[in-house]
Design a protein around this motif. Structure first.
Motif, PDB file in Angstrom:
ATOM      1  N   ILE A 139      36.429  29.138  53.218  1.00  0.00           N
ATOM      2  CA  ILE A 139      37.637  29.439  53.840  1.00  0.00           C
ATOM      3  C   ILE A 139      37.935  30.436  55.245  1.00  0.00           C
ATOM      4  N   ASP A 140      39.018  30.520  55.967  1.00  0.00           N
ATOM      5  CA  ASP A 140      39.702  31.251  57.117  1.00  0.00           C
ATOM      6  C   ASP A 140      38.863  32.802  56.913  1.00  0.00           C
ATOM      7  N   TYR A 193      42.048  35.446  55.461  1.00  0.00           N
ATOM      8  CA  TYR A 193      42.328  35.745  53.991  1.00  0.00           C
ATOM      9  C   TYR A 193      41.598  36.552  52.976  1.00  0.00           C
ATOM     10  N   GLU A 209      47.798  36.238  45.890  1.00  0.00           N
ATOM     11  CA  GLU A 209      47.523  34.955  47.644  1.00  0.00           C
ATOM     12  C   GLU A 209      46.586  34.214  48.226  1.00  0.00           C
ATOM     13  N   PHE A 210      45.242  34.555  47.548  1.00  0.00           N
ATOM     14  CA  PHE A 210      43.984  34.294  47.563  1.00  0.00           C
ATOM     15  C   PHE A 210      43.367  32.632  47.173  1.00  0.00           C
ATOM     16  N   SER A 240      46.096  31.384  45.850  1.00  0.00           N
ATOM     17  CA  SER A 240      47.216  30.236  46.315  1.00  0.00           C
ATOM     18  C   SER A 240      46.587  29.789  47.721  1.00  0.00           C
ATOM     19  N   LYS A 241      45.519  29.958  48.827  1.00  0.00           N
ATOM     20  CA  LYS A 241      45.526  29.914  49.202  1.00  0.00           C
ATOM     21  C   LYS A 241      44.153  29.001  49.637  1.00  0.00           C
ATOM     22  N   GLU A 283      45.452  26.075  47.843  1.00  0.00           N
ATOM     23  CA  GLU A 283      46.485  25.295  48.851  1.00  0.00           C
ATOM     24  C   GLU A 283      45.361  24.194  50.132  1.00  0.00           C
ATOM     25  N   PHE A 284      43.840  24.872  49.908  1.00  0.00           N
ATOM     26  CA  PHE A 284      43.078  24.437  51.293  1.00  0.00           C
ATOM     27  C   PHE A 284      42.525  23.407  49.838  1.00  0.00           C
TER      28      PHE A 284
END
Length: 85
Positions: free
Chosen positions: A64-65, A68, A75-76, A78-79, A82-83
């Protein structure tokens, strides 16, 4: 919950997060690598840079980016969800 570590490849450090399995919810854990690590290990023209790069890649569930990795745990995760969805 989340353990952020570094992997050294070709003399540079890259972030990798060890997270709970957010895909299946099992007790296992997943290694999530930074996008910059992915770029260092593999390119579309030449493939893996070397055998070490391939070994590292086989340990990583997804990339991932890099940005993040500075997020709070919730939040991490969650990303990542989502990814991967």
């Amino acid at each position: 919950m989340i353990k952020v570590n570094t992997i050294v490849y070709d003399g540079k450090e890259y972030l990798v997060a060890d997270i709970p399995d957010v895909i299946t919810g099992s007790e296992s854990r997943l290694s999530i690598g930074s996008h910059s690590l992915n770029i260092a290990l593999y390119d579309d023209v030449n493939g893996f840079q070397d055998g070490t790069a391939k070994e590292i890649d086989e340990q990583i569930y997804a990339y991932i980016d890099d940005e993040y990795f500075s997020l709070e745990d919730i939040e991490f995760l969650s990303k990542v969800k989502e990814f991967l969805d």
